[in-house]
Design a protein around this motif. Structure first.
Motif, PDB file in Angstrom:
ATOM      1  N   TRP A 322      23.255   2.270 -17.152  1.00  0.00           N
ATOM      2  CA  TRP A 322      24.436   2.994 -17.655  1.00  0.00           C
ATOM      3  C   TRP A 322      24.121   3.644 -18.991  1.00  0.00           C
ATOM      4  O   TRP A 322      24.403   4.821 -19.216  1.00  0.00           O
ATOM      5  N   SER A 324      21.310   4.515 -20.359  1.00  0.00           N
ATOM      6  CA  SER A 324      20.259   5.525 -20.410  1.00  0.00           C
ATOM      7  C   SER A 324      20.782   6.931 -20.118  1.00  0.00           C
ATOM      8  O   SER A 324      20.122   7.915 -20.430  1.00  0.00           O
ATOM      9  N   VAL A 325      21.975   7.009 -19.509  1.00  0.00           N
ATOM     10  CA  VAL A 325      22.549   8.291 -19.078  1.00  0.00           C
ATOM     11  C   VAL A 325      21.558   9.060 -18.205  1.00  0.00           C
ATOM     12  O   VAL A 325      21.521  10.274 -18.205  1.00  0.00           O
ATOM     13  N   ASN A 326      20.732   8.307 -17.472  1.00  0.00           N
ATOM     14  CA  ASN A 326      19.795   8.933 -16.547  1.00  0.00           C
ATOM     15  C   ASN A 326      20.420   8.840 -15.166  1.00  0.00           C
ATOM     16  O   ASN A 326      20.627   7.752 -14.647  1.00  0.00           O
ATOM     17  N   GLU A 327      20.734  10.004 -14.571  1.00  0.00           N
ATOM     18  CA  GLU A 327      21.535   9.935 -13.339  1.00  0.00           C
ATOM     19  C   GLU A 327      20.800   9.248 -12.194  1.00  0.00           C
ATOM     20  O   GLU A 327      21.408   8.599 -11.354  1.00  0.00           O
ATOM     21  N   TYR A 328      19.480   9.375 -12.162  1.00  0.00           N
ATOM     22  CA  TYR A 328      18.725   8.740 -11.074  1.00  0.00           C
ATOM     23  C   TYR A 328      18.716   7.228 -11.233  1.00  0.00           C
ATOM     24  O   TYR A 328      18.870   6.464 -10.282  1.00  0.00           O
ATOM     25  N   GLU A 329      18.535   6.793 -12.492  1.00  0.00           N
ATOM     26  CA  GLU A 329      18.563   5.371 -12.795  1.00  0.00           C
ATOM     27  C   GLU A 329      19.947   4.802 -12.453  1.00  0.00           C
ATOM     28  O   GLU A 329      20.066   3.746 -11.829  1.00  0.00           O
ATOM     29  N   ARG A 330      20.989   5.529 -12.872  1.00  0.00           N
ATOM     30  CA  ARG A 330      22.345   5.070 -12.574  1.00  0.00           C
ATOM     31  C   ARG A 330      22.581   4.980 -11.081  1.00  0.00           C
ATOM     32  O   ARG A 330      23.119   4.001 -10.574  1.00  0.00           O
ATOM     33  N   PHE A 331      22.112   6.005 -10.378  1.00  0.00           N
ATOM     34  CA  PHE A 331      22.322   6.002  -8.935  1.00  0.00           C
ATOM     35  C   PHE A 331      21.628   4.811  -8.289  1.00  0.00           C
ATOM     36  O   PHE A 331      22.194   4.131  -7.423  1.00  0.00           O
TER      37      PHE A 331
END
Lengths: 471, 175
Positions: A322, A324-331
């Motif tokens: 959450w 990191s604001v990294n969309e792939y990580e979040r996904f």
């Protein structure tokens, strides 16, 4: 409630044993014939092993296309099993090396069998990458040796190669450590063996040991050195296993938390397996006075601690996804908790984080039934942890058109079962032919908290006495 | 056995430690002490120096470390430089895991091998036991009978303070 207070600590070994009694108790298992229960357990384990051998032979002949892998999910069951078994092994080394360095003398009743468990678990683990190579008969290509293919060397930058070095070093050092610990006990068995064959076997394997203190002195030095080498080794092994994932760029794998997270998880699952085995063994082999409720409670505390670290790691992963604001990580993490494999994720969380919290209650830590069930729950949870990490991170990759699911085939399930068959077959043979408890080491802790033979200071042993009190 | 020995058999840890201390300070030459398990403090009572195997371990570990460093550098940048993702040929950080594993492997195997050589333990070695119970529940101290002045009775009297079980000379043992 009546309480008896004593300035001495509680003895580690119950039953007020004499030295000779310890030898008798441990050697009795080896000197009497196998019980029916042993045969029953052995036949089951061996049958399962045979199923595994058949499955492995089939997949070597036909190829690993017999697995449920697909273009998207390239690693699944096989690597899960590998990481699971390597993790199991870690508890043995923790008990034999780390607890030794920390002077946790209760380890003596369980270190022999835990080390045996390590050796067998690492053998089970090693089988999986070997099959995964596809052409296992060329496995030696992973070793850097001068060859006629160039010489073409291995890629020392690859974590898979580091893994080869880590696992083979771990296996070798664990085996040597275990055998060195066995030598004095084999000498004890040699000197009480009746049959000629047994005497000859023990004579060869005990290396001419005669209990000389000059030898003991060097032996103890080497034991400490091996423990000191094995301690960073065991931490490195699962760290390197975790780097198989962490050095990649896959969201869900590419995290710096992996090494400590994996090591804690390994110790967590390993202690669960030690508990499963010890709770059965102490009952069947009648070792309740050696592997006491206190031992079980202490192991539960280790589980509680490492389980806490594992829980913290799960939370940290979620938080970082959450934050990191990294969309792939979040996904990757939302998919883990809510996607098609959510059932596996929540099995993992319940088994590893939620249920073990019961161990905060002392009464439950000392209840054999609860601890036994808990140990199995944790092992299931830790198997799922590896499955979740591996499969959920890759089954929905960057291109939605290539998203896929994974389902193990019967062959893969048979291989996993077969590895359990191998593990238990080896462990049962160990329990029949090798002293289950380190006789020499247990004798060394017998006087712990029980100084009844201690006489008033005679000549100049005041220094000696001080030492005795410190222990 | 080269030296003529005189043996005292004891039944527990405290007795053997105290007997060893007394024997040592009375000026007798202790050949060896035999125990069923590692008794802490006994090596001090015997006056043994700390083992040099630690240094052997350090030397082997250092050899393993150097092997790891040089083998990887030589293979990676001299014998067959391989471009992996444009990374430098000499990427020390990537070499660390293998360097570490080799350090542990060579150090561990080396020190075990050194110990077996130094203590002359090897598979199938014939055994000399000072007492049949020494791997079970007996503790034996062996003093050397150096010259005619050696008085077995005096030693026996000294040992008797520490619950001596029996005193004997090895002729009885060998039989």
């Amino acid at each position: 409630m009546s309480m008896r207070y004593s300035i001495l600590r509680k003895p580690i070994i119950e039953g007020d044993k004499s030295l000779g009694q310890i030898t008798d108790d441990v050697a009795r298992t080896l000197e009497t014939g196998p019980t029916r229960l042993w045969w029953f357990a052995f036949m089951i384990s061996f049958s399962v092993l045979v199923v595994g051998i058949a499955a492995v032979s089939y997949q070597i002949k036909v190829g690993i296309g017999t697995w449920g892998l697909n273009k998207t999910v390239g690693w699944a069951f096989d690597i899960t099993n590998f990481v699971f078994w390597v993790g199991i092994g870690h508890a043995g080394t923790l008990i034999s090396a780390i607890l030794f360095l920390f002077r946790q003398r209760w380890r003596t009743s369980i270190n022999r069998s835990a080390e045996a468990m390590t050796v067998f678990a690492v053998i089970c683990a090693g089988i999986f990458p070997l099959i995964h190579m596809g052409r296992p008969w060329l496995f030696f290509w992973i070793a850097p040796y001068p060859n006629f293919r160039g010489p073409l060397w291995v890629n020392f930058r690859s974590p898979l190669l580091w893994d080869f070095f880590a696992i083979s070093t771990y296996f070798t050092i664990s085996l040597v450590f275990w055998y060195i610990g066995l030598i004095p006990d084999l000498a004890t068995l040699r000197d009480r063996a009746k049959s000629k064959i047994k005497k000859a076997v023990y004579r060869i394997t005990s290396f001419g040991w005669n209990g000389s203190v000059r030898t003991w002195h060097r032996y103890e030095t080497v034991y400490i050195l091996l423990a000191a080498l094995a301690t960073p080794l065991v931490l490195s092994v699962h760290s390197i296993v975790s780097m198989d994932f962490a050095t990649s760029v896959i969201p869900g794998w590419h995290t710096t938390i992996f090494p400590p997270y994996f090591v804690a998880g390994a110790i967590f699952s390993g202690f669960a397996m030690v508990l499963t085995l010890m709770i059965i063994a102490r009952k069947v082999l009648n070792y309740q006075e050696y592997i006491t409720l206190d031992h079980i409670e202490k192991m539960c505390k280790v589980i509680l601690t490492t389980g806490g670290i594992v829980g913290l790691a799960y939370a940290t992963e979620m938080f970082m996804a959450w934050y990191s604001v990294n969309e792939y990580e979040r996904f990757a993490f939302i998919n883990r908790a809510l996607g098609p494999f959510a059932w596996a994720y929540w099995t993992m969380v319940s088994c590893n984080v939620i249920i073990p919290q019961l161990l905060w209650i002392k009464k439950l830590r000392r209840s054999i039934v609860v601890v036994f069930l808990m140990s199995i729950v944790i092992n299931i949870g830790m198997w799922f942890e590896r499955f979740v990490i591996i499969v959920t991170s890759i089954h929905r990759d960057f291109l939605p058109s290539s998203w896929a699911l994974y389902k193990p085939t019967l062959i893969e399930i048979a291989t996993l079962l077969g590895s359990f068959g191998l593990f238990f077959t080896a462990f049962l043979l160990f329990a029949r032919f090798i002293p289950f408890i380190a006789i020499g080491e247990v004798k060394g802790v017998l006087s712990y908290g029980r100084r009844k033979n201690h006489k008033p200071a005679t000549i100049q042993n005041s220094e000696q006495e001080l030492e005795a009190v410190e222990i | 056995m080269d030296a003529q020995l005189y043996l005292g058999v004891f039944g527990n840890e405290d007795d053997i430690v105290n007997a060893t201390l007394a024997t040592n300070s009375a000026g007798y030459t202790i050949h060896d002490v035999y125990t069923p398990y590692a008794v802490h403090g006994l090596e001090k009572a015997m006056g043994l120096k700390s083992s040099r195997l630690t240094w052997a371990c350090l030397a082997f570990a250092a050899a393993g470390l150097l092997l790891g460093v040089f083998a990887q550098f030589w293979i990676g940048s001299i014998d067959w430089p391989l471009n992996v993702g444009g990374k430098p040929f000499n990427s020390l950080p990537a070499y660390l895991p293998v360097i570490f594993e080799l350090t542990v492997l060579v150090g561990g195997l080396g020190v075990v091998f050194s110990m077996l050589v130094r203590t002359e333990l090897y598979p199938g070695k014939s055994v000399w036991l000072p007492d049949s119970g020494v791997t079970n529940d007996r503790f034996v101290i062996a003093v050397e009978q150096r010259d005619a002045a050696f008085d077995p009775d005096a030693v026996q009297r000294l040992w008797q303070q520490f619950n001596l079980i029996e005193a004997k000379s090895p002729a009885e043992v060998a039989g």
